[in-house]
Motif scaffolding. Structure first.
Motif, PDB file in Angstrom:
ATOM      1  N   LYS A  44      15.439 -36.868  25.273  1.00  0.00           N
ATOM      2  CA  LYS A  44      16.822 -37.174  25.653  1.00  0.00           C
ATOM      3  C   LYS A  44      17.745 -36.002  25.327  1.00  0.00           C
ATOM      4  O   LYS A  44      18.590 -35.621  26.141  1.00  0.00           O
ATOM      5  N   ASP A  45      17.588 -35.432  24.138  1.00  0.00           N
ATOM      6  CA  ASP A  45      18.418 -34.291  23.747  1.00  0.00           C
ATOM      7  C   ASP A  45      18.192 -33.106  24.676  1.00  0.00           C
ATOM      8  O   ASP A  45      19.136 -32.417  25.066  1.00  0.00           O
ATOM      9  N   SER A  46      16.949 -32.878  25.036  1.00  0.00           N
ATOM     10  CA  SER A  46      16.623 -31.775  25.934  1.00  0.00           C
ATOM     11  C   SER A  46      17.266 -31.977  27.302  1.00  0.00           C
ATOM     12  O   SER A  46      17.838 -31.045  27.880  1.00  0.00           O
ATOM     13  N   LYS A  47      17.189 -33.197  27.819  1.00  0.00           N
ATOM     14  CA  LYS A  47      17.808 -33.498  29.117  1.00  0.00           C
ATOM     15  C   LYS A  47      19.319 -33.290  29.057  1.00  0.00           C
ATOM     16  O   LYS A  47      19.917 -32.735  29.979  1.00  0.00           O
ATOM     17  N   LEU A  48      19.939 -33.724  27.961  1.00  0.00           N
ATOM     18  CA  LEU A  48      21.383 -33.553  27.823  1.00  0.00           C
ATOM     19  C   LEU A  48      21.774 -32.084  27.725  1.00  0.00           C
ATOM     20  O   LEU A  48      22.808 -31.674  28.253  1.00  0.00           O
ATOM     21  N   GLN A  49      20.944 -31.281  27.073  1.00  0.00           N
ATOM     22  CA  GLN A  49      21.225 -29.847  26.991  1.00  0.00           C
ATOM     23  C   GLN A  49      21.173 -29.202  28.372  1.00  0.00           C
ATOM     24  O   GLN A  49      22.012 -28.362  28.711  1.00  0.00           O
ATOM     25  N   VAL A  50      20.201 -29.604  29.176  1.00  0.00           N
ATOM     26  CA  VAL A  50      20.099 -29.080  30.540  1.00  0.00           C
ATOM     27  C   VAL A  50      21.331 -29.481  31.346  1.00  0.00           C
ATOM     28  O   VAL A  50      21.926 -28.657  32.053  1.00  0.00           O
ATOM     29  N   LEU A  51      21.732 -30.741  31.229  1.00  0.00           N
ATOM     30  CA  LEU A  51      22.911 -31.209  31.957  1.00  0.00           C
ATOM     31  C   LEU A  51      24.178 -30.509  31.480  1.00  0.00           C
ATOM     32  O   LEU A  51      25.053 -30.175  32.280  1.00  0.00           O
ATOM     33  N   GLN A  52      24.273 -30.262  30.190  1.00  0.00           N
ATOM     34  CA  GLN A  52      25.436 -29.555  29.655  1.00  0.00           C
ATOM     35  C   GLN A  52      25.504 -28.143  30.232  1.00  0.00           C
ATOM     36  O   GLN A  52      26.573 -27.681  30.633  1.00  0.00           O
ATOM     37  N   THR A  53      24.371 -27.487  30.307  1.00  0.00           N
ATOM     38  CA  THR A  53      24.325 -26.144  30.887  1.00  0.00           C
ATOM     39  C   THR A  53      24.720 -26.182  32.358  1.00  0.00           C
ATOM     40  O   THR A  53      25.492 -25.336  32.825  1.00  0.00           O
ATOM     41  N   GLN A  54      24.214 -27.169  33.086  1.00  0.00           N
ATOM     42  CA  GLN A  54      24.586 -27.306  34.497  1.00  0.00           C
ATOM     43  C   GLN A  54      26.090 -27.509  34.637  1.00  0.00           C
ATOM     44  O   GLN A  54      26.729 -26.906  35.498  1.00  0.00           O
ATOM     45  N   PHE A  55      26.650 -28.354  33.776  1.00  0.00           N
ATOM     46  CA  PHE A  55      28.083 -28.632  33.838  1.00  0.00           C
ATOM     47  C   PHE A  55      28.903 -27.387  33.512  1.00  0.00           C
ATOM     48  O   PHE A  55      29.911 -27.104  34.159  1.00  0.00           O
ATOM     49  N   GLU A  56      28.466 -26.646  32.506  1.00  0.00           N
ATOM     50  CA  GLU A  56      29.217 -25.463  32.086  1.00  0.00           C
ATOM     51  C   GLU A  56      29.139 -24.322  33.097  1.00  0.00           C
ATOM     52  O   GLU A  56      30.029 -23.477  33.144  1.00  0.00           O
ATOM     53  N   THR A  57      28.083 -24.294  33.889  1.00  0.00           N
ATOM     54  CA  THR A  57      27.904 -23.183  34.820  1.00  0.00           C
ATOM     55  C   THR A  57      28.228 -23.534  36.270  1.00  0.00           C
ATOM     56  O   THR A  57      28.174 -22.657  37.133  1.00  0.00           O
ATOM     57  N   ILE A  58      28.584 -24.772  36.527  1.00  0.00           N
ATOM     58  CA  ILE A  58      28.856 -25.174  37.907  1.00  0.00           C
ATOM     59  C   ILE A  58      30.129 -24.480  38.406  1.00  0.00           C
ATOM     60  O   ILE A  58      31.110 -24.339  37.674  1.00  0.00           O
ATOM     61  N   ARG A  59      30.049 -24.015  39.618  1.00  0.00           N
ATOM     62  CA  ARG A  59      31.188 -23.344  40.239  1.00  0.00           C
ATOM     63  C   ARG A  59      31.325 -23.838  41.669  1.00  0.00           C
ATOM     64  O   ARG A  59      30.337 -24.091  42.349  1.00  0.00           O
ATOM     65  N   MET A  60      32.544 -23.927  42.103  1.00  0.00           N
ATOM     66  CA  MET A  60      32.796 -24.295  43.488  1.00  0.00           C
ATOM     67  C   MET A  60      32.675 -23.038  44.341  1.00  0.00           C
ATOM     68  O   MET A  60      33.296 -22.017  44.051  1.00  0.00           O
ATOM     69  N   GLU A  61      31.848 -23.119  45.363  1.00  0.00           N
ATOM     70  CA  GLU A  61      31.651 -21.982  46.257  1.00  0.00           C
ATOM     71  C   GLU A  61      32.891 -21.788  47.129  1.00  0.00           C
ATOM     72  O   GLU A  61      33.652 -22.721  47.362  1.00  0.00           O
ATOM     73  N   ASP A  62      33.082 -20.568  47.608  1.00  0.00           N
ATOM     74  CA  ASP A  62      34.249 -20.270  48.438  1.00  0.00           C
ATOM     75  C   ASP A  62      34.299 -21.123  49.704  1.00  0.00           C
ATOM     76  O   ASP A  62      35.369 -21.543  50.134  1.00  0.00           O
ATOM     77  N   ASP A  63      33.134 -21.369  50.284  1.00  0.00           N
ATOM     78  CA  ASP A  63      33.092 -22.126  51.536  1.00  0.00           C
ATOM     79  C   ASP A  63      32.801 -23.617  51.326  1.00  0.00           C
ATOM     80  O   ASP A  63      32.554 -24.349  52.271  1.00  0.00           O
TER      81      ASP A  63
ATOM     82  N   ILE B 255      29.748 -35.373  39.984  1.00  0.00           N
ATOM     83  CA  ILE B 255      29.399 -36.776  39.740  1.00  0.00           C
ATOM     84  C   ILE B 255      27.902 -36.923  39.510  1.00  0.00           C
ATOM     85  O   ILE B 255      27.468 -37.707  38.659  1.00  0.00           O
ATOM     86  N   ASP B 256      27.105 -36.162  40.234  1.00  0.00           N
ATOM     87  CA  ASP B 256      25.655 -36.209  40.053  1.00  0.00           C
ATOM     88  C   ASP B 256      25.270 -35.806  38.631  1.00  0.00           C
ATOM     89  O   ASP B 256      24.439 -36.457  37.995  1.00  0.00           O
ATOM     90  N   ILE B 257      25.880 -34.763  38.117  1.00  0.00           N
ATOM     91  CA  ILE B 257      25.597 -34.328  36.745  1.00  0.00           C
ATOM     92  C   ILE B 257      26.008 -35.415  35.754  1.00  0.00           C
ATOM     93  O   ILE B 257      25.260 -35.754  34.834  1.00  0.00           O
ATOM     94  N   VAL B 258      27.178 -35.972  35.950  1.00  0.00           N
ATOM     95  CA  VAL B 258      27.666 -37.023  35.048  1.00  0.00           C
ATOM     96  C   VAL B 258      26.746 -38.239  35.093  1.00  0.00           C
ATOM     97  O   VAL B 258      26.379 -38.796  34.056  1.00  0.00           O
ATOM     98  N   ASN B 259      26.352 -38.655  36.282  1.00  0.00           N
ATOM     99  CA  ASN B 259      25.491 -39.833  36.409  1.00  0.00           C
ATOM    100  C   ASN B 259      24.123 -39.622  35.773  1.00  0.00           C
ATOM    101  O   ASN B 259      23.526 -40.567  35.253  1.00  0.00           O
ATOM    102  N   GLN B 260      23.622 -38.420  35.805  1.00  0.00           N
ATOM    103  CA  GLN B 260      22.328 -38.141  35.181  1.00  0.00           C
ATOM    104  C   GLN B 260      22.398 -38.226  33.660  1.00  0.00           C
ATOM    105  O   GLN B 260      21.377 -38.398  33.002  1.00  0.00           O
ATOM    106  N   SER B 261      23.593 -38.120  33.110  1.00  0.00           N
ATOM    107  CA  SER B 261      23.730 -38.144  31.653  1.00  0.00           C
ATOM    108  C   SER B 261      23.690 -39.558  31.083  1.00  0.00           C
ATOM    109  O   SER B 261      23.642 -39.737  29.879  1.00  0.00           O
ATOM    110  N   HIS B 262      23.701 -40.556  31.919  1.00  0.00           N
ATOM    111  CA  HIS B 262      23.687 -41.953  31.441  1.00  0.00           C
ATOM    112  C   HIS B 262      22.288 -42.459  31.326  1.00  0.00           C
ATOM    113  O   HIS B 262      21.397 -42.183  31.947  1.00  0.00           O
TER     114      HIS B 262
END
Length: 77
Positions: free
Chosen positions: A40-59, A70-77
């Protein structure tokens, strides 16, 4: 305990068939479905990294970006 037994399939039943205490059954099923605390901790660390590095693309439109968040948030439950 009867309610738990009625809600499971054959594969789940095989995991707990020798257990007679509801708490033990629950713990076995919880670990089988969610993993151990380390997993569980490992999964949360991966999700935290995804959340911290997510960027909105120009297009990318806002709705698509929101779906990714929302997908990242839902995976954390």
């Amino acid at each position: 305990m009867h309610t738990i037994l009625c809600a499971m399939d054959d594969n789940q039943y095989k995991l707990i068939q020798t257990t007679r205490i509801a708490k033990e059954v629950w713990d076995i099923l919880e670990t089988a479905h969610e993993g151990t605390d380390v997993v569980k901790d490992s999964k949360l660390q991966v999700l935290q990294t995804q959340f911290e590095t997510i960027r909105m693309e120009d297009d990318e439109c806002f709705n698509d970006f929101q779906v990714k968040l929302i997908d990242i948030v839902n995976q954390s439950h």
